[in-house]
Write a protein that holds these residues in place. Structure first.
Motif, short mmCIF file in Angstrom:
data_model
loop_
_atom_site.label_atom_id
_atom_site.label_comp_id
_atom_site.label_asym_id
_atom_site.label_seq_id
_atom_site.Cartn_x
_atom_site.Cartn_y
_atom_site.Cartn_z
N ASN A 62 -23.00 -10.81 0.39
CA ASN A 62 -23.81 -10.95 -0.81
C ASN A 62 -24.94 -11.93 -0.53
O ASN A 62 -24.83 -12.77 0.35
N ALA A 63 -26.01 -11.81 -1.32
CA ALA A 63 -27.08 -12.80 -1.20
C ALA A 63 -26.59 -14.11 -1.78
O ALA A 63 -25.69 -14.13 -2.62
N SER A 64 -27.16 -15.19 -1.32
CA SER A 64 -26.82 -16.49 -1.88
C SER A 64 -27.37 -16.58 -3.30
O SER A 64 -28.32 -15.90 -3.65
N TRP A 97 -36.87 -26.32 2.36
CA TRP A 97 -36.03 -26.65 1.19
C TRP A 97 -34.77 -25.77 1.14
O TRP A 97 -33.96 -25.91 0.25
N HIS A 98 -34.65 -24.82 2.06
CA HIS A 98 -33.42 -24.03 2.13
C HIS A 98 -32.48 -24.56 3.21
O HIS A 98 -31.38 -24.07 3.36
N ALA A 126 -29.25 -26.08 2.01
CA ALA A 126 -28.33 -25.10 1.44
C ALA A 126 -27.84 -24.11 2.48
O ALA A 126 -26.91 -23.34 2.21
N GLY A 127 -28.44 -24.08 3.65
CA GLY A 127 -28.02 -23.14 4.68
C GLY A 127 -28.33 -21.70 4.33
O GLY A 127 -27.52 -20.80 4.55
N VAL A 128 -29.52 -21.45 3.78
CA VAL A 128 -29.91 -20.09 3.40
C VAL A 128 -31.05 -19.63 4.31
O VAL A 128 -31.93 -20.40 4.67
N LEU A 129 -31.00 -18.33 4.69
CA LEU A 129 -31.97 -17.79 5.64
C LEU A 129 -32.57 -16.49 5.12
O LEU A 129 -32.01 -15.83 4.26
N LYS A 165 -33.18 -11.12 2.47
CA LYS A 165 -33.54 -12.50 2.15
C LYS A 165 -32.38 -13.24 1.49
O LYS A 165 -31.55 -12.61 0.84
N PHE A 166 -32.36 -14.52 1.63
CA PHE A 166 -31.36 -15.40 1.01
C PHE A 166 -29.94 -15.04 1.43
O PHE A 166 -29.09 -14.75 0.61
#
Lengths: 176, 475
Positions: B339-341, B433-434, B437-440, B454-455
């Motif tokens: 799932n997306a973040s 800024w991601h 949160a560890g989002v790519l 994304k995310f």
């Protein structure tokens, strides 16, 4: 060749994922420090052009005269911020050439990591812009099939290194 | 039969003459218009003589072009073509350079019942390798012979199976895909009508009485229903002309797509050329079990290469699934779904709800100090938030051993399929800024387009990225 894996979990794959080379742990080389001057110089050229356009416009068009100071101020501030960002983000620029792929990291607000497997490379070119040449640098351009958007442009290595890398990659994959 | 040099079908003389005429017109039309405008009092005799002379030249040129046009397929499978009137040219194409053989029919060719055979080469070394007029039998023979030499295992020829798109399905497609488009056009039309009507009404009081008392029904019909129907009929005719009798033939890992009412198009692709497949259905199409498909082929530059995309406008969902299984060797099993973040939702909320609302309130305060539009803002916030919530729920990445699927869309649900082995380049993007949160964002580039997700959570996706790189690099 076809494996029937109904709802198999990922660890059931034929290889142990954790034993594979890890993208996140690759030791990368920093690019040549001289590249910073190239980047600043080339943005300075854009800056000069913008400034001269504003000066000329505000001199020629009577109605725009009142905006001259404010627009020059804005352009200067944006330029200062941009230079600052380039300097701060310069440490993000790094590259690695592994046995099977080439990796390049860069970006100003974001960090973009691009990985091209060597066996996907279609051709390689070396570009020497005016500013790059002034500092004895070159840009290695790597092209794959598909759109031009996926090209990797590795700036900030010396001319000799660029030649060396090109030879290395060409020898490895046997293209001309 | 094809191994000796031969001419096109004899009716090809007419085709070549027409094409020569078209070419002349295309090259000299500015000159002709200039002549018409500038030369006022021209001698009619001279004009007629000039026209006759020009036509005669075109006819002779077309005839000679036809006479000199020779083609044959040699025993080793290479295709030889000789052509030209003033300067003669010989083209020979080795069998391994032949990418595709397309059989097309333009309107004129359709009338004269001949076909055009176009040979596409690797890298497009030779442009315009085309035979303009052959009978259907010869066209098919050329195609089979040329492609036969390419395919190594001609022994196990399986029976071709067909998927056909009926006129009803095209009608439903035109209706369901054009629905939102038509709605927008009608709304814009009504807005334009409203502003114009207001101007008229301000001037003319009698008109108001007329509109209120008598014209209500007429206005509803003429302003809403007629444009809606007109837009729909136009859309349907366009779809019908372009996609009439859409037939997909499947045999020997090759797929042929032929369609068109006046200009019949025939595109052939093979399993190995297919890079990326998009299947989509909007909410109406989902209810009636219809979907459309985009097939993106290997191309050196898919952004410019319009031929690289094959579009199937409508088919049943079962047929769509069947084709997908066929393209991807029945390897559609999905082992994991990412799932997306929740960052996708929150950043969309900022982008599409908070920022527009603040801008709107700010402008509103400047223009009308009283809040006329408070209700409107609330409706906007609620509906967009709901849409974004669905967008977040639907946005998923499915990963199987031989397949990567991206699910996305609220009103128009799309699924994008690629195979890990089709990946050319992998890019990973992370805004600073991601980082915490560890989002790519990941970009999987193939030679037929990109799959962008994304995310996605960094710790979830990285093992897969490493695995895909390993798969590509061990080849």
């Amino acid at each position: 060749m076809q494996q029937e894996t109904n709802n198999a979990s990922f660890t059931n794959l034929p290889v142990d994922v954790n034993s594979l080379p890890q993208l996140q742990n690759v030791a990368t080389h920093k690019v040549n420090k001289k590249l910073l001057w190239v980047l600043i110089l080339s943005s300075f050229v854009t800056f000069i052009i913008l400034i001269s356009i504003i000066v000329i416009l505000t001199n020629v068009v009577e109605q725009l005269k009142q905006y001259r100071f404010i627009s020059l101020l804005i352009v200067c501030l944006i330029f200062a911020a941009y230079i600052l960002l380039i300097i701060i983000s310069f440490n993000n620029r790094s590259y690695a050439i592994r046995t099977q792929d080439i990796m390049y990291k860069h970006g100003i607000l974001s960090r973009l990591t691009t990985v091209i497997p060597l066996n996907r490379i279609q051709h390689i070119a070396i570009n020497e812009g005016v500013f790059l040449r002034m500092f004895g640098l070159a840009q290695l351009q790597i092209f794959t099939a598909g759109s031009g958007l996926t090209d990797l442009k590795l700036s900030g290595i010396t001319k000799e290194d660029a030649e060396k890398f090109r030879e290395l990659i060409i020898n490895k994959i046997g293209i001309k | 039969m094809l191994n000796s040099p031969q001419r096109q079908s004899s009716i090809g003389v007419i085709i070549e003459i027409i094409y020569a005429g078209q070419k002349t017109l295309r090259q000299f039309w500015p000159l002709l218009i200039l002549a018409f405008v500038k030369i006022k009092n021209v001698n009619l005799g001279i004009l007629i003589t000039a026209i006759i002379l020009l036509v005669a030249l075109i006819v002779i040129y077309g005839f000679l072009y036809y006479r000199n046009f020779l083609f044959c397929v040699e025993d080793d499978g290479s295709f030889i073509l000789k052509r030209g009137v003033f300067s003669k040219k010989k083209v020979s194409i080795l069998p391994e350079k032949i990418q595709q053989v397309n059989i097309n029919q333009s309107f004129i060719q359709r009338i004269l019942n001949v076909y055009e055979v176009e040979i596409e080469t690797a890298g497009g070394i030779e442009k315009e390798v085309k035979i303009n007029a052959v009978s259907h039998n010869v066209a098919m023979e050329i195609k089979t012979i040329l492609l036969e030499k390419k395919v190594e295992s001609t022994a196990e020829t399986e029976q071709a199976s067909f998927i056909k798109v009926s006129v009803q399905q095209l009608l439903i497609y035109a209706l369901s895909s054009g629905f939102f488009k038509s709605l927008w056009i009608v709304i814009i039309f009504l807005l334009a009508l409203y502003t114009n009507a207001k101007n008229i009404i301000d001037k003319d009081d009698q008109l108001i009485d007329f509109l209120i008392n008598k014209g209500k029904n007429h206005i509803l019909i003429s302003a809403v229903i007629i444009p809606f129907i007109a837009v729909f009929i136009f859309n349907f005719l366009r779809v019908l002309i372009v996609y009439f009798d859409y037939t997909i033939a499947i045999a020997n890992k090759a797929y042929s797509f032929s369609y068109g009412l006046f200009n019949r198009k025939d595109t052939v692709t093979t399993k190995s050329k297919i890079q990326l497949v998009i299947i989509s259905q909007n909410i109406i199409q989902k209810k009636i079990n219809l979907c459309k498909m985009y097939i993106r082929q290997f191309s050196s530059n898919y952004l410019k290469d319009t031929k690289a995309t094959i579009h199937v406008p409508a088919m049943t969902s079962q047929n769509g699934q069947f084709l997908l299984q066929e393209f991807f060797n029945h390897g559609l099993n999905i082992d994991a779904i990412l799932n997306a973040s929740k960052y996708r939702f929150s950043s969309n909320i900022i982008k599409y709800v908070i920022v527009p609302t603040l801008v709107f309130i700010f402008i509103n305060q400047l223009v009308y100090p009283i809040n006329y539009f408070a209700a409107l803002i609330i409706i906007y916030i609620i509906s967009v938030t709901a849409i974004l919530l669905f967008d977040y729920k639907n946005y998923k990445l499915g990963i199987g051993e031989n397949i990567i699927v991206k699910y996305a869309g609220v009103f128009n649900e799309t699924r994008t399929f690629i195979q890990p082995k089709a990946i050319q380049v992998i890019s990973v993007k992370q805004y600073f800024w991601h980082r915490q949160a560890g989002v790519l964002h990941i970009y999987l580039h193939t030679a037929g387009g990109d799959l962008i997700f994304k995310f996605v959570k960094q710790n979830e996706i990285l093992p897969y990225l490493n695995y895909w790189l390993y798969l590509v690099e061990k080849e």
